[in-house]
Scaffold this motif. Structure first.
Motif, PDB file in Angstrom:
ATOM      1  N   ASN A  66       1.934  29.586  18.362  1.00 16.07           N
ATOM      2  CA  ASN A  66       2.405  29.787  19.535  1.00 16.07           C
ATOM      3  C   ASN A  66       2.181  30.951  20.146  1.00 16.07           C
ATOM      4  OD1 ASN A  66       4.162  27.449  19.242  1.00 16.07           O
ATOM      5  ND2 ASN A  66       5.634  28.845  18.052  1.00 16.07           N
ATOM      6  N   GLU A  67       1.550  32.072  19.160  1.00 16.48           N
ATOM      7  CA  GLU A  67       1.052  33.273  19.720  1.00 16.48           C
ATOM      8  C   GLU A  67      -0.009  32.893  20.433  1.00 16.48           C
ATOM      9  OE1 GLU A  67       1.062  37.315  20.902  1.00 16.48           O
ATOM     10  OE2 GLU A  67       2.749  36.194  20.259  1.00 16.48           O
ATOM     11  N   LYS A  84       2.663  41.086  16.809  1.00 24.08           N
ATOM     12  CA  LYS A  84       3.637  40.563  17.726  1.00 24.08           C
ATOM     13  C   LYS A  84       5.036  41.129  17.449  1.00 24.08           C
ATOM     14  CE  LYS A  84       5.737  36.289  18.852  1.00 24.08           C
ATOM     15  NZ  LYS A  84       6.372  35.083  18.167  1.00 24.08           N
ATOM     16  N   ASN A 136       0.507  31.258  23.965  1.00 23.96           N
ATOM     17  CA  ASN A 136       0.647  32.121  24.986  1.00 23.96           C
ATOM     18  C   ASN A 136      -0.429  33.048  25.318  1.00 23.96           C
ATOM     19  OD1 ASN A 136       3.383  30.743  24.637  1.00 23.96           O
ATOM     20  ND2 ASN A 136       4.081  32.284  23.308  1.00 23.96           N
ATOM     21  N   ASP A 171       4.156  30.342  14.053  1.00 26.70           N
ATOM     22  CA  ASP A 171       4.222  31.571  14.883  1.00 26.70           C
ATOM     23  C   ASP A 171       2.691  31.891  15.557  1.00 26.70           C
ATOM     24  OD1 ASP A 171       6.723  31.966  14.656  1.00 26.70           O
ATOM     25  OD2 ASP A 171       6.605  32.976  12.764  1.00 26.70           O
TER      26      ASP A 171
END
Length: 71
Positions: free
Chosen positions: A43-44, A28, A47, A40
């Protein structure tokens, strides 16, 4: 209690890393997944799943036949 919490966070991190790798996501923004925090990674993953959802695009739903009389 701190050791149990750290282990739970680390287990969740590895779970998300393995899921993302299974989908072919390895980095990322030039950072490897192993370098990201739990937040993180979550969230990744969120998404990525949102982008892959079958109803996320306008052309994803196609009406085949309209039934007017069910009797």
């Amino acid at each position: 209690m701190g050791k149990i919490l750290r282990q739970a966070v680390e287990n969740r991190r590895w779970e998300l890393i393995n899921k993302l790798i299974a989908f072919g996501v390895y980095k990322k923004d030039e950072q490897h997944l192993f370098e990201l925090s739990l937040t993180d990674l979550e969230n990744e993953f969120r998404n990525f799943i949102g982008d892959q959802h079958p109803h996320s695009e306008i052309e994803s739903i196609h009406w085949v036949k309209k039934i007017t009389n069910l009797s």
